[in-house]
Design a protein around this motif. Structure first.
Motif: not given
Length: 414
Positions: A29-48
């Motif tokens: 399985v391939v995994q990755s991780m966001t580098n956004t502030d998770t409190a910033d919902v819009e940016k985190t959602f977009a990167q996920v």
């Protein structure tokens, strides 16, 4: 006859993380991780979303404070509303026990908890806080990745093993003691999870280091001493080609030995760089080893003095781009198309031979050669292209081959 021997897969427990299986007989399985502030919902959602669509089958987010906990809950809601069934993992350090206790919706929203037993607390509180997090995983039937890291080793265990090493007649080198500490910490922490109430098929282990040789040694030891699912990755692989090469070497050697159930390329991104690069690197490692196929491959020669024109380079890029752009549709309409092999070669020296080994290939005219380009399909010369539209004509032939071979499995491609 020389045969390629595929090492048998190290048998591990199959861990279910939402709609993805890690370990057992499941593909790596391939995994990755966001580098956004998770409190910033819009940016985190977009990167996920971006990582998921690029091929990351599990995406991890940082959960380091109350705002991030609330953000992770909202990100899960937005993913569900958008029909993106991507498993979401939460990365906890120091205060994970508090956040999981205070936010029941967080416990439910996350599909996997990433816990570093060296970073769960200090002193007498450490074991209790580790157990609190494990209890939440047991309560909500969630998977846990117990991720030990050489940057945050269990100090008590490290001291114990160093004392034991000092008493040896021939002491080990310091690096060997460090590696043993990582292995024992991971296995002992997994046993604590079992004691708390988790099942073996809820546990994934990782032991993160920064050097390739340490990675190989540690995971060989883990694979020989436990049957938990294993996550591979260098903890700080580095930037650009250095990070890609180190990741490919370390993970590739282990995967070729049958060790590893899920992987990540922890690349340091360029400023404002493309986060999905780490996903592409993982996919290319797996495809290069023949463990998985994600997209059709284009074989192209590196060029030499016989190919002073850039035409074949441009055609190879155009074909690869066209294949990548077509895959979202082709994957649905043409099952198996990810196995397609295309060759774009630059001259007569290796062009015809390489093209014959591909499903469909073209041998372009090199410097001083006649302006004709033979096309080979399933090992046989099928067409000869001439004129100013060789690139377009070949692309049409590739499209036709895909339709014939993968659109109707009862027909042979011609």
């Amino acid at each position: 006859m020389v045969k390629i021997v595929q090492n048998p897969r190290h048998k591990t427990h199959a861990v279910r993380v939402r709609n993805v299986t890690i370990g057992g007989d499941a593909p790596v399985v391939v995994q990755s991780m966001t580098n956004t502030d998770t409190a910033d919902v819009e940016k985190t959602f977009a990167q996920v979303k971006e990582l998921f669509l690029a091929g990351s089958e599990i995406v991890r987010v940082t959960v380091d404070r109350d705002d991030a906990a609330l953000g992770a809950i909202k990100v899960r809601e937005k993913l569900d509303a958008a029909g993106l069934d991507v498993p979401l993992a939460g990365c906890f350090h120091y205060n994970g026990h508090t956040l999981l206790s205070e936010y029941p919706d967080l416990c439910q929203a996350l599909d996997k908890y990433r816990i570093n037993p060296g970073n769960v607390g200090f002193g007498a509180k450490k074991d209790a806080q580790f157990e609190m997090m494990l209890e939440k995983a047991a309560q909500y039937n969630k998977a846990v990745r117990i991720g030990v890291n050489w940057g945050s080793l269990d100090a008590a265990l490290a001291t114990k093993l160093m004392d034991e090493n000092a008493a040896r007649e021939v002491p080990w080198e310091a690096d060997a003691v460090m590696r043993e500490t990582l292995v024992q910490s991971a296995i002992l922490s997994a046993q604590k999870a079992i004691d708390v109430g988790l099942r073996p098929d809820q546990i994934i282990l990782s032991a993160k280091v920064s050097r390739v040789q340490d990675l190989i040694a540690v995971y060989r030891a883990l694979a020989s001493r436990c049957d938990y699912a294993l996550h591979l990755g260098l903890t700080e692989a580095g930037m650009s080609s250095k990070g890609i090469v180190a990741t490919a070497l370390g993970e590739g050697i282990l995967l070729n030995e049958g060790i590893g159930d899920t992987i990540r390329a922890s690349l340091t991104p360029e400023p404002n760089g493309d986060r999905t690069l780490e996903v592409r690197v993982c996919k290319e490692i797996l495809q290069s080893l023949g463990l998985r196929s994600f997209t059709p491959e284009v074989a192209a020669c590196p060029g030499c003095g016989r190919t002073t024109s850039t035409f074949f380079q441009e055609l190879a890029q155009d074909i690869q781009r066209h294949l990548d752009d077509s895959m979202p549709v082709w994957r649905k309409e043409y099952p198996g198309v990810e196995e397609l092999k295309v060759a774009v070669m630059g001259c007569i020296v290796n062009g015809p031979g390489e093209s014959k080994h591909a499903d469909i290939g073209i041998s372009l005219p090199g410097t001083g050669e006649s302006p004709v380009a033979p096309v080979f399909i399933d090992g046989k010369k099928a067409h000869t292209l001439r004129g100013d539209n060789i690139a377009g004509d070949f692309q049409e032939l590739v499209e036709g081959y895909v339709r014939r071979k993968y659109g109707n499995t009862n027909n042979e491609a011609a």
